[in-house]
Scaffold this active site. Structure first.
Site, PDB file in Angstrom:
ATOM      1  CG  ASP A 131      -2.242   0.723   0.947  1.00  0.00           C
ATOM      2  OD1 ASP A 131      -3.269   0.039   0.819  1.00  0.00           O
ATOM      3  OD2 ASP A 131      -2.231   1.969   0.846  1.00  0.00           O
ATOM      4  CG  ASN A 155      -7.751  -4.141  -4.141  1.00  0.00           C
ATOM      5  OD1 ASN A 155      -8.967  -4.152  -4.336  1.00  0.00           O
ATOM      6  ND2 ASN A 155      -7.208  -3.481  -3.122  1.00  0.00           N
ATOM      7  CE1 TYR A 193     -12.693   3.715  -9.484  1.00  0.00           C
ATOM      8  CE2 TYR A 193     -14.796   3.216 -10.522  1.00  0.00           C
ATOM      9  CZ  TYR A 193     -13.802   2.906  -9.604  1.00  0.00           C
ATOM     10  OH  TYR A 193     -13.931   1.785  -8.812  1.00  0.00           O
ATOM     11  CE  LYS A 213     -11.328   0.622 -10.820  1.00  0.00           C
ATOM     12  NZ  LYS A 213     -10.299  -0.204 -10.154  1.00  0.00           N
ATOM     13  CB  ILE A 260     -17.843  -3.351  -2.185  1.00  0.00           C
ATOM     14  CG1 ILE A 260     -18.023  -4.090  -3.521  1.00  0.00           C
ATOM     15  CG2 ILE A 260     -17.381  -4.292  -1.079  1.00  0.00           C
ATOM     16  CD1 ILE A 260     -19.036  -5.211  -3.536  1.00  0.00           C
ATOM     17  CB  THR A 303     -14.581  -0.453   0.862  1.00  0.00           C
ATOM     18  OG1 THR A 303     -14.821   0.492  -0.193  1.00  0.00           O
ATOM     19  CG2 THR A 303     -14.863  -1.857   0.366  1.00  0.00           C
TER      20      THR A 303
END
Ligand code: NAP
Length: 251
Positions: A38, A89, A155, A159, A188, A190
């Site tokens: 990270d 990810n 974005y 993707k 999701i 998060t």
């Protein structure tokens, strides 16, 4: 839990939070040694894995920088001697603004992390997998890699790009026993989603209402798909962009 990844090594980028953290923990529960990468120093994921008896190390890495990515792979090989799985990810949502209001800065930054980052990771991970003659990669795309979303042009472009990169790498390395798939999550729960909703219950409910399944997904539910795509149970699956989205794009 059955240790199907015993003696195997996995890299998870963006492993400090959200889908990355849940997947790093899921790899470790199945016996893999996990390299959590990270861009901010955060050892919580690694500590959680070690506390439950697993093996993991943290590597600070900004996936948009080639020197960081080469160092990530070098440190993985130095410590564990091999690389079997990679979950690419790490991603950012960027700033919401429509196509004409999207700034060049937002465009470049989002492309740098979400698209160049995935390419750089595969560029340096695949040679290690070729050495051991087998490997599985999962790139996290999004339902925004399958359909358009107003106000997220950079974005959405990244993707869709991740889905294309995934298919290309899958074709390039299929005969060498390296499978490359993408997972396309829906909404999701998060920290990323929290940034969209401002953690407001009403805003969260609006996202849940857009999900045909009637609720938000959990990072652990995405991690389960990642585990299956890395396992031998999916040995004939490569080049796929799998929606894990409560039927969002079925609409
Ligand atoms: P998250 O909670 O924000 O976690 C993403 C992680 O990636 C964070 O730890 C973040 O660090 C890290 N990161 C960001 N830029 C990085 C970089 N350049 N290098 C290394 N690490 C970096 O997001 P998430 O929801 O788990 O998202 C994970 C992936 O799923 C992303 O690719 C996202 O686009 C995708 N996705 C998410 C959803 C959703 O609804 N949540 C839906 C579809 C797809 P910091 O937090 O310190 O910035």
């Amino acid at each position: 839990m059955e240790k199907i990844f015993e003696n195997k090594v996995a890299i998870v980028t963006g492993g400090s939070f959200g889908i990355g953290r849940a997947s790093a923990i899921a790899f470790a529960q199945r016996g893999a040694k996990v390299v959590v990468a990270d861009w901010m120093e955060d050892k919580e994921t690694v500590d959680a894995i070690k506390k439950s008896g697993g093996e993991a190390m943290f590597v600070k890495c900004d996936v948009s920088k080639s020197a960081d990515v080469t160092s990530l792979v070098d440190k993985t090989i130095e410590k564990y001697g091999r690389l079997d799985y990679a979950l690419n990810n790490a991603g950012i949502e960027g700033v919401s603004a429509n196509t004409i209001d999207c700034t060049e800065e937002n465009w470049d930054k989002t492309i740098g992390v979400n698209l160049k980052g995935v390419w750089l990771c595969m560029k340096y991970e695949i040679p290690q997998m070729l050495k051991s003659g087998k490997g599985a990669i999962v790139n996290i795309a999004s339902i925004a890699g399958l359909v358009g979303f107003p106000t997220l042009p950079a974005y959405v472009a990244t993707k869709h790009g991740v889905v294309g990169l995934t298919k290309t790498a899958a074709l390039e390395f299929a005969k060498q026993n390296i499978r490359v798939n993408a997972v396309c999550p829906g909404a999701i729960k998060t920290p990323m989603l929290d940034r969209f909703t401002g953690k407001k219950k009403e805003a969260e409910q609006q996202f849940a209402n857009m999900e045909p399944i009637g609720r938000l997904g959990l990072p652990e539910e995405v991690a389960e798909a990642v585990m299956w795509l890395c396992s031998d149970a999916s040995s004939f699956v490569t080049g796929d962009a799998m929606a894990v989205d409560g039927a969002w794009i079925a609409q």
